[in-house]
Motif scaffolding. Sequence first.
Motif, PDB file in Angstrom:
ATOM      1  N   ILE A 137      10.938 -10.510  14.978  1.00  0.00           N
ATOM      2  CA  ILE A 137      12.179  -9.767  15.302  1.00  0.00           C
ATOM      3  C   ILE A 137      12.103  -8.847  16.149  1.00  0.00           C
ATOM      4  CG2 ILE A 137      14.356  -8.847  14.387  1.00  0.00           C
ATOM      5  CD1 ILE A 137      13.867  -9.845  11.855  1.00  0.00           C
ATOM      6  N   ASN A 138      12.685  -8.278  17.074  1.00  0.00           N
ATOM      7  CA  ASN A 138      12.583  -7.529  18.132  1.00  0.00           C
ATOM      8  C   ASN A 138      12.463  -6.080  17.432  1.00  0.00           C
ATOM      9  OD1 ASN A 138      14.209  -9.784  19.267  1.00  0.00           O
ATOM     10  ND2 ASN A 138      14.125  -8.468  21.047  1.00  0.00           N
ATOM     11  N   THR A 139      11.609  -5.250  17.684  1.00  0.00           N
ATOM     12  CA  THR A 139      11.221  -3.974  17.485  1.00  0.00           C
ATOM     13  C   THR A 139      11.052  -4.003  15.907  1.00  0.00           C
ATOM     14  OG1 THR A 139      13.436  -3.323  16.667  1.00  0.00           O
ATOM     15  CG2 THR A 139      12.923  -3.166  18.996  1.00  0.00           C
ATOM     16  N   ILE A 180      16.976  -9.192   1.270  1.00  0.00           N
ATOM     17  CA  ILE A 180      16.128  -8.449   2.179  1.00  0.00           C
ATOM     18  C   ILE A 180      16.005  -7.086   1.441  1.00  0.00           C
ATOM     19  CG2 ILE A 180      17.253  -9.279   4.294  1.00  0.00           C
ATOM     20  CD1 ILE A 180      18.967  -6.808   4.048  1.00  0.00           C
ATOM     21  N   ASP A 181      14.745  -6.404   1.782  1.00  0.00           N
ATOM     22  CA  ASP A 181      14.236  -5.245   1.073  1.00  0.00           C
ATOM     23  C   ASP A 181      14.476  -4.162   2.102  1.00  0.00           C
ATOM     24  OD1 ASP A 181      13.458  -6.335  -1.127  1.00  0.00           O
ATOM     25  OD2 ASP A 181      11.274  -6.463  -0.876  1.00  0.00           O
ATOM     26  N   VAL A 182      15.283  -2.897   1.710  1.00  0.00           N
ATOM     27  CA  VAL A 182      15.425  -1.768   2.463  1.00  0.00           C
ATOM     28  C   VAL A 182      14.547  -0.697   2.228  1.00  0.00           C
ATOM     29  CG1 VAL A 182      17.250  -0.369   3.259  1.00  0.00           C
ATOM     30  CG2 VAL A 182      17.843  -2.754   2.698  1.00  0.00           C
ATOM     31  N   ARG A 183      13.902  -0.056   2.884  1.00  0.00           N
ATOM     32  CA  ARG A 183      13.072   0.982   2.715  1.00  0.00           C
ATOM     33  C   ARG A 183      13.818   2.292   2.227  1.00  0.00           C
ATOM     34  NH1 ARG A 183       8.163   1.440   5.208  1.00  0.00           N
ATOM     35  NH2 ARG A 183       8.692   0.182   6.920  1.00  0.00           N
ATOM     36  N   THR A 184      13.466   3.088   0.990  1.00  0.00           N
ATOM     37  CA  THR A 184      13.772   4.231   0.924  1.00  0.00           C
ATOM     38  C   THR A 184      12.929   5.314   1.173  1.00  0.00           C
ATOM     39  OG1 THR A 184      13.363   4.230  -1.354  1.00  0.00           O
ATOM     40  CG2 THR A 184      15.382   3.427  -0.914  1.00  0.00           C
ATOM     41  N   SER A 201      15.622   1.116  12.996  1.00  0.00           N
ATOM     42  CA  SER A 201      14.930   2.295  12.531  1.00  0.00           C
ATOM     43  C   SER A 201      13.828   1.769  11.616  1.00  0.00           C
ATOM     44  CB  SER A 201      15.890   2.985  12.026  1.00  0.00           C
ATOM     45  OG  SER A 201      16.594   2.344  10.739  1.00  0.00           O
ATOM     46  N   LYS A 202      13.575   0.564  11.631  1.00  0.00           N
ATOM     47  CA  LYS A 202      12.460  -0.187  10.864  1.00  0.00           C
ATOM     48  C   LYS A 202      12.686   0.151   9.188  1.00  0.00           C
ATOM     49  CE  LYS A 202       9.087  -0.294  14.511  1.00  0.00           C
ATOM     50  NZ  LYS A 202       7.696  -0.172  15.017  1.00  0.00           N
ATOM     51  N   VAL A 203      13.765   0.204   8.693  1.00  0.00           N
ATOM     52  CA  VAL A 203      13.875   0.587   7.494  1.00  0.00           C
ATOM     53  C   VAL A 203      13.804  -0.760   6.619  1.00  0.00           C
ATOM     54  CG1 VAL A 203      15.627   2.403   7.901  1.00  0.00           C
ATOM     55  CG2 VAL A 203      16.462   0.130   7.565  1.00  0.00           C
ATOM     56  N   LEU A 204      13.877  -1.871   7.219  1.00  0.00           N
ATOM     57  CA  LEU A 204      13.665  -3.280   6.451  1.00  0.00           C
ATOM     58  C   LEU A 204      12.058  -3.515   6.330  1.00  0.00           C
ATOM     59  CD1 LEU A 204      16.331  -5.558   8.034  1.00  0.00           C
ATOM     60  CD2 LEU A 204      16.565  -4.201   5.994  1.00  0.00           C
ATOM     61  N   THR A 205      11.598  -3.802   5.186  1.00  0.00           N
ATOM     62  CA  THR A 205      10.326  -4.006   4.744  1.00  0.00           C
ATOM     63  C   THR A 205       9.846  -5.625   4.625  1.00  0.00           C
ATOM     64  OG1 THR A 205      10.454  -3.723   2.376  1.00  0.00           O
ATOM     65  CG2 THR A 205       9.828  -1.842   4.042  1.00  0.00           C
ATOM     66  N   THR A 206      11.280  -6.248   4.166  1.00  0.00           N
ATOM     67  CA  THR A 206      10.825  -7.693   3.851  1.00  0.00           C
ATOM     68  C   THR A 206      12.438  -8.510   4.269  1.00  0.00           C
ATOM     69  OG1 THR A 206       9.403  -7.183   2.098  1.00  0.00           O
ATOM     70  CG2 THR A 206      10.328  -9.413   1.933  1.00  0.00           C
ATOM     71  N   VAL A 207      12.112  -9.651   4.524  1.00  0.00           N
ATOM     72  CA  VAL A 207      13.412 -10.355   5.064  1.00  0.00           C
ATOM     73  C   VAL A 207      13.695 -11.597   4.231  1.00  0.00           C
ATOM     74  CG1 VAL A 207      13.675  -9.117   7.400  1.00  0.00           C
ATOM     75  CG2 VAL A 207      12.402 -11.396   7.070  1.00  0.00           C
ATOM     76  N   PHE A 208      14.788 -12.069   4.479  1.00  0.00           N
ATOM     77  CA  PHE A 208      14.941 -13.250   3.697  1.00  0.00           C
ATOM     78  C   PHE A 208      14.040 -14.534   4.013  1.00  0.00           C
ATOM     79  CE2 PHE A 208      17.507 -17.389   3.164  1.00  0.00           C
ATOM     80  CZ  PHE A 208      17.967 -17.091   1.859  1.00  0.00           C
ATOM     81  N   GLY A 209      13.618 -15.218   3.006  1.00  0.00           N
ATOM     82  CA  GLY A 209      12.702 -16.433   3.308  1.00  0.00           C
ATOM     83  C   GLY A 209      11.130 -16.171   3.304  1.00  0.00           C
ATOM     84  N   GLU A 210      10.846 -14.875   3.371  1.00  0.00           N
ATOM     85  CA  GLU A 210       9.405 -14.629   3.050  1.00  0.00           C
ATOM     86  C   GLU A 210       8.764 -15.353   2.083  1.00  0.00           C
ATOM     87  OE1 GLU A 210       7.461 -10.575   4.355  1.00  0.00           O
ATOM     88  OE2 GLU A 210       7.462 -10.729   2.173  1.00  0.00           O
ATOM     89  N   GLU A 211       7.646 -15.842   2.244  1.00  0.00           N
ATOM     90  CA  GLU A 211       7.055 -16.696   1.482  1.00  0.00           C
ATOM     91  C   GLU A 211       6.227 -15.667   0.306  1.00  0.00           C
ATOM     92  OE1 GLU A 211       4.219 -19.814   2.623  1.00  0.00           O
ATOM     93  OE2 GLU A 211       4.598 -19.318   4.599  1.00  0.00           O
TER      94      GLU A 211
END
Length: 215
Positions: A207-209, A20-24, A1-11
Amino acid sequence: SKVLTTVFGEERSRRFHAGIDVRTYGKIGDPLYAVQNGYISRIKISPDWYGKTLYLKLDDGNTAVYAHIDEFNELIKQKVKKIRLNTNQNFFDSYLKKNEIRFFKGETIAYAGDTGSLSGPHLHFEIRDKNNKPINPLKSIYAIEDTLKPIAKSIAFVPLDENCWINGIQDYSIFNLQKLNDYKYVIQDTISVLGNFGLAIEVEDKINTQPFNYN
């Protein structure tokens, strides 16, 4: 559903993203749930950085961190009120007694917001291990579809001491990589290395999708 905007380890500037950042979708007030059984071990309220933050000590020994919270569960609200009265401080970092405020998986512990330093409402979520070190929740806790091969972008040859020379200089050198297939890359050059050296590689991992890098 593409609710994640940032994942672990991003520079980030001088650091890496620890969760991780979860979209609201611009909303404030979405309920946040206990991911597992546990108790509130720490409450931190800051005018910047993570803003209002909860630390849920899980029964497996890990800790779930919820940041940028708008409002707390009623039990936590009452605890915050007592802490403020006792310390005469609006902003604080308080550690609670074990099992003082306990939650079961699925219970609402807070509501998402935009407190602290950020751009728009979202949930910053972390999993920390028993040594308080952040771990990747998308790899260690949850399963996501990830069948795309990482793409190597460049490689660096790094001197490890003053006796190392790379292409005639005592400094690191970066070379772009040419992709032959998912497993093989080449450098369009001959490299002269004398002495002890290390290698570093720049990789993009999708990541897929999802529109962002897995890192």
